[in-house]
Design a protein around this motif. Structure first.
Motif, short mmCIF file in Angstrom:
data_model
loop_
_atom_site.label_atom_id
_atom_site.label_comp_id
_atom_site.label_asym_id
_atom_site.label_seq_id
_atom_site.Cartn_x
_atom_site.Cartn_y
_atom_site.Cartn_z
N SER A 80 0.83 -1.20 0.00
CA SER A 80 0.00 0.00 0.00
C SER A 80 0.87 1.26 0.00
N VAL A 81 0.22 2.39 -0.12
CA VAL A 81 0.92 3.67 -0.14
C VAL A 81 1.54 3.93 1.23
N ALA A 82 2.81 4.34 1.22
CA ALA A 82 3.53 4.61 2.46
C ALA A 82 4.55 5.71 2.22
N ARG A 83 5.02 6.27 3.31
CA ARG A 83 6.11 7.23 3.23
C ARG A 83 7.39 6.45 3.45
N LEU A 103 3.50 5.60 -8.83
CA LEU A 103 4.06 5.83 -7.50
C LEU A 103 5.32 5.00 -7.37
N VAL A 106 9.05 2.27 -2.37
CA VAL A 106 9.80 2.83 -1.24
C VAL A 106 9.91 1.80 -0.13
N PRO A 108 9.40 1.39 3.52
CA PRO A 108 8.69 2.16 4.55
C PRO A 108 9.68 2.66 5.61
N THR A 113 11.03 10.70 2.92
CA THR A 113 10.56 11.95 2.32
C THR A 113 9.72 11.73 1.08
N VAL A 114 9.57 10.48 0.66
CA VAL A 114 8.86 10.17 -0.59
C VAL A 114 7.63 9.31 -0.30
N ARG A 115 6.54 9.65 -0.95
CA ARG A 115 5.31 8.87 -0.86
C ARG A 115 5.31 7.89 -2.03
N GLY A 116 5.16 6.61 -1.72
CA GLY A 116 5.17 5.61 -2.78
C GLY A 116 4.54 4.32 -2.32
N ALA A 118 4.81 0.71 -0.76
CA ALA A 118 5.70 0.03 0.18
C ALA A 118 6.29 -1.23 -0.44
#
Length: 171
Positions: A80-83, A103, A106, A108, A113-116, A118
């Protein structure tokens, strides 16, 4: 003896580190206990990835393992989306060669600093270790590109990884 994903992290660190590092020094740099590093080195010796006389990875067997085995031994799936901290094609050195509107993958990381999307790193300490060692960061990102990337991304990652391995310690 079965390889663990931690072994890949230790092998890559040993590859780029000047010989003579103690387990305590490696422990500090990787955020992994000295006993875990010792076990990873022992498993890698048994697998023929490290010479039995010195703690230096054998370049050719390591290359074969990274290019052809890691993807199957430690498959990666985007979550899922994570920083977090960019990896695979979104991190150097591939980030300058590949652009995408998706996206980015990344690791987690609460300090990221990046949202993407996981992507579980090979070991929980990878983001911390990568922040303090740019060469290790590049190698881990290239391995992730091989683990999770599309065919074109994997091919570029394989070429970049081969280049870096050829400049590392000779067997």
């Amino acid at each position: 003896m079965v390889s663990k994903s931690l072994d890949v992290v230790v092998l890559l660190k040993l590859l780029i580190t000047a010989s003579g590092r103690t387990y305590a020094q490696l422990s500090q740099e990787l955020g992994i206990s000295a006993s875990e590093i010792h076990a990873a080195v022992r498993r890698s010796m048994e697998a023929g990835l490290i010479g039995s006389d010195v703690r230096i990875p054998l370049r050719k067997p390591l290359e074969e393992y990274l290019l052809h085995g890691v993807r199957y031994a430690f498959p990666a799936k985007l979550g899922s989306v994570a920083r977090g901290m960019p990896t695979a094609y979104a991190a150097p050195p591939l980030s300058s060669l590949i652009s995408s509107d998706d996206l980015p993958p990344v690791w987690p990381d609460p300090e990221g600093t990046v949202r993407g999307l996981a992507l579980e790193p090979l070991h929980r300490t990878v983001p911390r270790a990568a922040k303090s060692d740019p060469k290790l960061y590049e190698l881990l990102a290239l391995v992730d590109a091989i683990r999770v990337g599309r065919a074109r991304d994997r091919k570029l990652a394989e070429e970049e990884l081969k280049k870096r391995l050829s400049h590392a310690h000779a067997d």
